[in-house]
Design a protein around this motif. Sequence first.
Motif, PDB file in Angstrom:
ATOM      1  N   GLU A 139      -4.966  -1.259   7.112  1.00 47.08           N
ATOM      2  CA  GLU A 139      -4.034  -2.252   6.604  1.00 47.08           C
ATOM      3  C   GLU A 139      -2.621  -1.684   6.585  1.00 47.08           C
ATOM      4  O   GLU A 139      -2.413  -0.554   6.168  1.00 47.08           O
ATOM      5  CB  GLU A 139      -4.452  -2.674   5.204  1.00 47.08           C
ATOM      6  CG  GLU A 139      -5.828  -3.321   5.202  1.00 47.08           C
ATOM      7  CD  GLU A 139      -6.342  -3.576   3.801  1.00 47.08           C
ATOM      8  OE1 GLU A 139      -5.840  -2.938   2.859  1.00 47.08           O
ATOM      9  OE2 GLU A 139      -7.243  -4.395   3.672  1.00 47.08           O
ATOM     10  N   GLU A 194       0.061  -8.382   3.640  1.00 51.68           N
ATOM     11  CA  GLU A 194      -0.287  -7.233   4.447  1.00 51.68           C
ATOM     12  C   GLU A 194      -0.832  -7.695   5.787  1.00 51.68           C
ATOM     13  O   GLU A 194      -1.262  -8.810   5.940  1.00 51.68           O
ATOM     14  CB  GLU A 194      -1.312  -6.334   3.748  1.00 51.68           C
ATOM     15  CG  GLU A 194      -2.734  -6.848   3.765  1.00 51.68           C
ATOM     16  CD  GLU A 194      -3.096  -7.659   2.547  1.00 51.68           C
ATOM     17  OE1 GLU A 194      -4.215  -8.159   2.517  1.00 51.68           O
ATOM     18  OE2 GLU A 194      -2.272  -7.816   1.643  1.00 51.68           O
ATOM     19  N   SER A 237       3.385   4.082  -0.059  1.00 52.54           N
ATOM     20  CA  SER A 237       2.877   3.528   1.195  1.00 52.54           C
ATOM     21  C   SER A 237       3.714   3.928   2.399  1.00 52.54           C
ATOM     22  O   SER A 237       3.324   3.677   3.531  1.00 52.54           O
ATOM     23  CB  SER A 237       2.854   2.001   1.118  1.00 52.54           C
ATOM     24  OG  SER A 237       2.066   1.574   0.051  1.00 52.54           O
ATOM     25  N   ASN A 266       1.446  -2.800   5.588  1.00 43.45           N
ATOM     26  CA  ASN A 266       2.297  -3.769   4.917  1.00 43.45           C
ATOM     27  C   ASN A 266       3.326  -4.299   5.901  1.00 43.45           C
ATOM     28  O   ASN A 266       4.125  -3.537   6.448  1.00 43.45           O
ATOM     29  CB  ASN A 266       2.975  -3.124   3.723  1.00 43.45           C
ATOM     30  CG  ASN A 266       3.794  -4.110   2.949  1.00 43.45           C
ATOM     31  OD1 ASN A 266       4.862  -4.513   3.386  1.00 43.45           O
ATOM     32  ND2 ASN A 266       3.281  -4.522   1.798  1.00 43.45           N
ATOM     33  N   LYS A 267       3.318  -5.599   6.133  1.00 46.63           N
ATOM     34  CA  LYS A 267       4.210  -6.183   7.141  1.00 46.63           C
ATOM     35  C   LYS A 267       5.676  -6.091   6.738  1.00 46.63           C
ATOM     36  O   LYS A 267       6.550  -5.999   7.595  1.00 46.63           O
ATOM     37  CB  LYS A 267       3.828  -7.625   7.438  1.00 46.63           C
ATOM     38  CG  LYS A 267       4.135  -8.615   6.337  1.00 46.63           C
ATOM     39  CD  LYS A 267       3.765 -10.013   6.762  1.00 46.63           C
ATOM     40  CE  LYS A 267       4.177 -11.043   5.743  1.00 46.63           C
ATOM     41  NZ  LYS A 267       3.865 -12.397   6.204  1.00 46.63           N
ATOM     42  N   TYR A 268       5.977  -6.092   5.453  1.00 44.26           N
ATOM     43  CA  TYR A 268       7.363  -5.999   5.010  1.00 44.26           C
ATOM     44  C   TYR A 268       7.919  -4.590   5.225  1.00 44.26           C
ATOM     45  O   TYR A 268       9.058  -4.424   5.664  1.00 44.26           O
ATOM     46  CB  TYR A 268       7.495  -6.410   3.547  1.00 44.26           C
ATOM     47  CG  TYR A 268       7.057  -7.831   3.313  1.00 44.26           C
ATOM     48  CD1 TYR A 268       7.739  -8.890   3.902  1.00 44.26           C
ATOM     49  CD2 TYR A 268       5.956  -8.126   2.531  1.00 44.26           C
ATOM     50  CE1 TYR A 268       7.333 -10.201   3.713  1.00 44.26           C
ATOM     51  CE2 TYR A 268       5.537  -9.430   2.335  1.00 44.26           C
ATOM     52  CZ  TYR A 268       6.235 -10.464   2.932  1.00 44.26           C
ATOM     53  OH  TYR A 268       5.824 -11.756   2.748  1.00 44.26           O
ATOM     54  N   PRO A 287      -1.342  -1.143   2.468  1.00 42.33           N
ATOM     55  CA  PRO A 287      -0.852  -2.518   2.433  1.00 42.33           C
ATOM     56  C   PRO A 287       0.063  -2.823   1.246  1.00 42.33           C
ATOM     57  O   PRO A 287       0.700  -3.874   1.211  1.00 42.33           O
ATOM     58  CB  PRO A 287      -2.129  -3.352   2.354  1.00 42.33           C
ATOM     59  CG  PRO A 287      -3.125  -2.448   1.716  1.00 42.33           C
ATOM     60  CD  PRO A 287      -2.778  -1.070   2.199  1.00 42.33           C
ATOM     61  N   ALA A 288       0.158  -1.932   0.288  1.00 43.60           N
ATOM     62  CA  ALA A 288       0.979  -2.175  -0.895  1.00 43.60           C
ATOM     63  C   ALA A 288       2.457  -1.986  -0.572  1.00 43.60           C
ATOM     64  O   ALA A 288       2.823  -1.125   0.222  1.00 43.60           O
ATOM     65  CB  ALA A 288       0.570  -1.225  -2.016  1.00 43.60           C
ATOM     66  N   LEU A 289       3.288  -2.780  -1.195  1.00 40.07           N
ATOM     67  CA  LEU A 289       4.726  -2.635  -1.054  1.00 40.07           C
ATOM     68  C   LEU A 289       5.204  -1.672  -2.130  1.00 40.07           C
ATOM     69  O   LEU A 289       5.775  -2.057  -3.151  1.00 40.07           O
ATOM     70  CB  LEU A 289       5.422  -3.999  -1.169  1.00 40.07           C
ATOM     71  CG  LEU A 289       6.945  -4.022  -1.014  1.00 40.07           C
ATOM     72  CD1 LEU A 289       7.367  -3.332   0.267  1.00 40.07           C
ATOM     73  CD2 LEU A 289       7.445  -5.438  -1.058  1.00 40.07           C
ATOM     74  N   ARG A 300      10.372  -9.695   1.360  1.00 48.76           N
ATOM     75  CA  ARG A 300       9.290 -10.313   0.588  1.00 48.76           C
ATOM     76  C   ARG A 300       9.827 -11.445  -0.293  1.00 48.76           C
ATOM     77  O   ARG A 300       9.231 -12.514  -0.394  1.00 48.76           O
ATOM     78  CB  ARG A 300       8.573  -9.281  -0.268  1.00 48.76           C
ATOM     79  CG  ARG A 300       7.422  -9.856  -1.013  1.00 48.76           C
ATOM     80  CD  ARG A 300       6.651  -8.813  -1.710  1.00 48.76           C
ATOM     81  NE  ARG A 300       5.538  -9.403  -2.446  1.00 48.76           N
ATOM     82  CZ  ARG A 300       4.776  -8.728  -3.230  1.00 48.76           C
ATOM     83  NH1 ARG A 300       4.935  -7.436  -3.385  1.00 48.76           N
ATOM     84  NH2 ARG A 300       3.812  -9.327  -3.867  1.00 48.76           N
TER      85      ARG A 300
END
Length: 171
Positions: free
Chosen positions: A75, A34, A132, A77-79, A126-128, A165
């Motif tokens: 936060e 995240e 989210s 999630n970057k993905y 931040p969770a995939l 991921r």
Amino acid sequence: MTLANAARLALSGGMILILAACGGNSTGTGGSGERTFATGQNSPLLGTAREREARAKSGTIWGMFRSEDPNVTVEVNKYLWQASLEVLNFLPIETVDPFTGVIVTGYGRPPGGGRAYRATIYVQDPALEARSLRVSLQSQGGGAVAPETVRAVEDAILTRARQLRIRDSRL
């Protein structure tokens, strides 16, 4: 997603973008995939996803903007963030705000499609996970976008995020 929910999301996204312009500082990337951003007192969406959800359910739109602690981080999630940009790369980007997790695009036509759309994407946790990600689509003629279309875009973003991921875990 009903038209009322889409309108509420679009209105919230616009207000978020206006308030997010007040400032914030990036603090880097966490170890669990995240991205964490520290924000100032004027930032619109402070707190954990659970706190934001409780404020959103407080009955008014202003409940989303209240915070007890101005030093809480947001936060993203970057993905999910990267997958959203990749899947909707045919849409011109109008606004990107990683501090609040909002991406707003202009109108564009999907490859092989005839109808022009624009999107507002909100990565709120931040969770995939599916919870989210929120996607709102609008057609250029102002017509309603079928819920199946919105669901297909969300599924494509989630699938791509999982692929990113997995690719990163192999490095």
